[in-house]
Design a protein around this motif. Structure first.
Motif, PDB file in Angstrom:
ATOM      1  N   ASN A  37       7.169   5.866   3.819  1.00 38.10           N
ATOM      2  CA  ASN A  37       7.580   7.295   3.872  1.00 38.10           C
ATOM      3  C   ASN A  37       6.438   8.208   3.908  1.00 38.10           C
ATOM      4  OD1 ASN A  37      10.228   6.530   3.551  1.00 38.10           O
ATOM      5  ND2 ASN A  37      10.523   6.760   1.416  1.00 38.10           N
ATOM      6  N   PHE A  38       5.237   7.897   3.445  1.00 36.01           N
ATOM      7  CA  PHE A  38       4.007   8.652   3.477  1.00 36.01           C
ATOM      8  C   PHE A  38       3.803   9.103   5.077  1.00 36.01           C
ATOM      9  CE2 PHE A  38       3.608   7.065  -1.046  1.00 36.01           C
ATOM     10  CZ  PHE A  38       3.194   8.540  -1.529  1.00 36.01           C
ATOM     11  N   ASP A  70       4.749  -7.003   0.985  1.00 32.67           N
ATOM     12  CA  ASP A  70       6.018  -7.504   1.335  1.00 32.67           C
ATOM     13  C   ASP A  70       6.841  -6.366   1.198  1.00 32.67           C
ATOM     14  OD1 ASP A  70       5.488 -10.253   1.699  1.00 32.67           O
ATOM     15  OD2 ASP A  70       5.712 -10.589  -0.390  1.00 32.67           O
ATOM     16  N   SER A  71       6.611  -5.152   1.083  1.00 28.07           N
ATOM     17  CA  SER A  71       7.181  -3.992   1.131  1.00 28.07           C
ATOM     18  C   SER A  71       6.838  -2.845   2.025  1.00 28.07           C
ATOM     19  CB  SER A  71       7.184  -3.306  -0.466  1.00 28.07           C
ATOM     20  OG  SER A  71       7.601  -2.183  -0.718  1.00 28.07           O
ATOM     21  N   SER A  96      -4.175   1.266  -2.412  1.00 29.40           N
ATOM     22  CA  SER A  96      -2.897   0.560  -2.904  1.00 29.40           C
ATOM     23  C   SER A  96      -2.847  -0.640  -2.459  1.00 29.40           C
ATOM     24  CB  SER A  96      -1.633   1.593  -2.739  1.00 29.40           C
ATOM     25  OG  SER A  96      -1.735   2.861  -3.149  1.00 29.40           O
ATOM     26  N   HIS A  97      -2.691  -1.069  -1.260  1.00 32.54           N
ATOM     27  CA  HIS A  97      -2.561  -2.404  -0.454  1.00 32.54           C
ATOM     28  C   HIS A  97      -3.491  -3.376  -1.046  1.00 32.54           C
ATOM     29  CE1 HIS A  97       0.485  -0.308   2.025  1.00 32.54           C
ATOM     30  NE2 HIS A  97       0.929  -1.737   2.049  1.00 32.54           N
TER      31      HIS A  97
END
Length: 192
Positions: free
Chosen positions: A128-129, A122-123, A113-114
């Motif tokens: 939460n994972f 920036d998030s 994903s990254h």
């Protein structure tokens, strides 16, 4: 891509590339009455496997728990519109969804994903994972492909073929001609 008849290996490469390059697509799950319910979502590609995330309070989550049959479509639509039509391509996939629970697989999806989503730098959305016991926790689900349709104007304009994926979902195992004509449909003027 050459203008010759593509092979199953060509389709495997093209679909895997589309899953890595395009971020947003539509996913349809079956609702409690058996009707399709579609939503736009972020895709993470790992070969021909698509990963998506949702929250445990959503209808989508409940629907997948009840029935893992899903479908999705993902497309590359050139920024220059009609002028770029020779680069347009998309895939429609029918597959089986399952929730990702293995910590190593979750870490792999976070890494992918990254790599694929520049905005994640920036998030902390996916943090939460890694937190235990978070209410309204996010979950990843995996879509293992079964069959679909691959359209790719780079092969030739309006090129489409039906695809069947291998049992392990790691490659396209068969290409079948896509019928370019349908059954006779009456016109709007009542003619047959």
């Amino acid at each position: 891509m050459a203008s010759t008849q593509p092979t199953a290996d060509d389709a495997t490469r093209a679909i895997a590339a589309l899953l890595r390059e395009e971020e947003i697509g539509a996913v349809a799950v079956l609702d409690e009455d058996g009707f399709p319910s579609a939503a736009m979502m972020h895709f993470v590609g790992d070969g021909l496997t698509a990963y998506l995330h949702t929250f445990t309070y959503t209808r989508k989550y409940a629907n997948i728990l009840r029935d893992g049959r899903v479908s999705y479509t993902l497309a590359h639509l050139p920024a220059d519109g009609f002028a770029g039509r020779t680069e347009a391509r998309h895939v429609q996939v029918t597959g089986r969804a399952s929730f990702v629970e293995d910590p190593q697989e979750i870490e792999r999806v976070l890494r992918l994903s990254h790599e694929q989503f520049a905005w994640l730098k920036d998030s902390d959305m996916y943090e939460n994972f890694r937190r235990a016991g978070v209410r309204l926790r996010q979950v990843f689900f995996r879509v293992d492909p079964v069959h679909g349709v691959w359209q790719d104007n780079r092969v030739r304009m309006m090129f489409r073929t039906k695809v069947r994926f291998s049992d392990d979902g790691k490659r396209v195992s068969e290409l079948t001609a896509y019928p370019m004509t349908g059954p006779s449909v009456p016109s709007l003027r009542g003619e047959s």
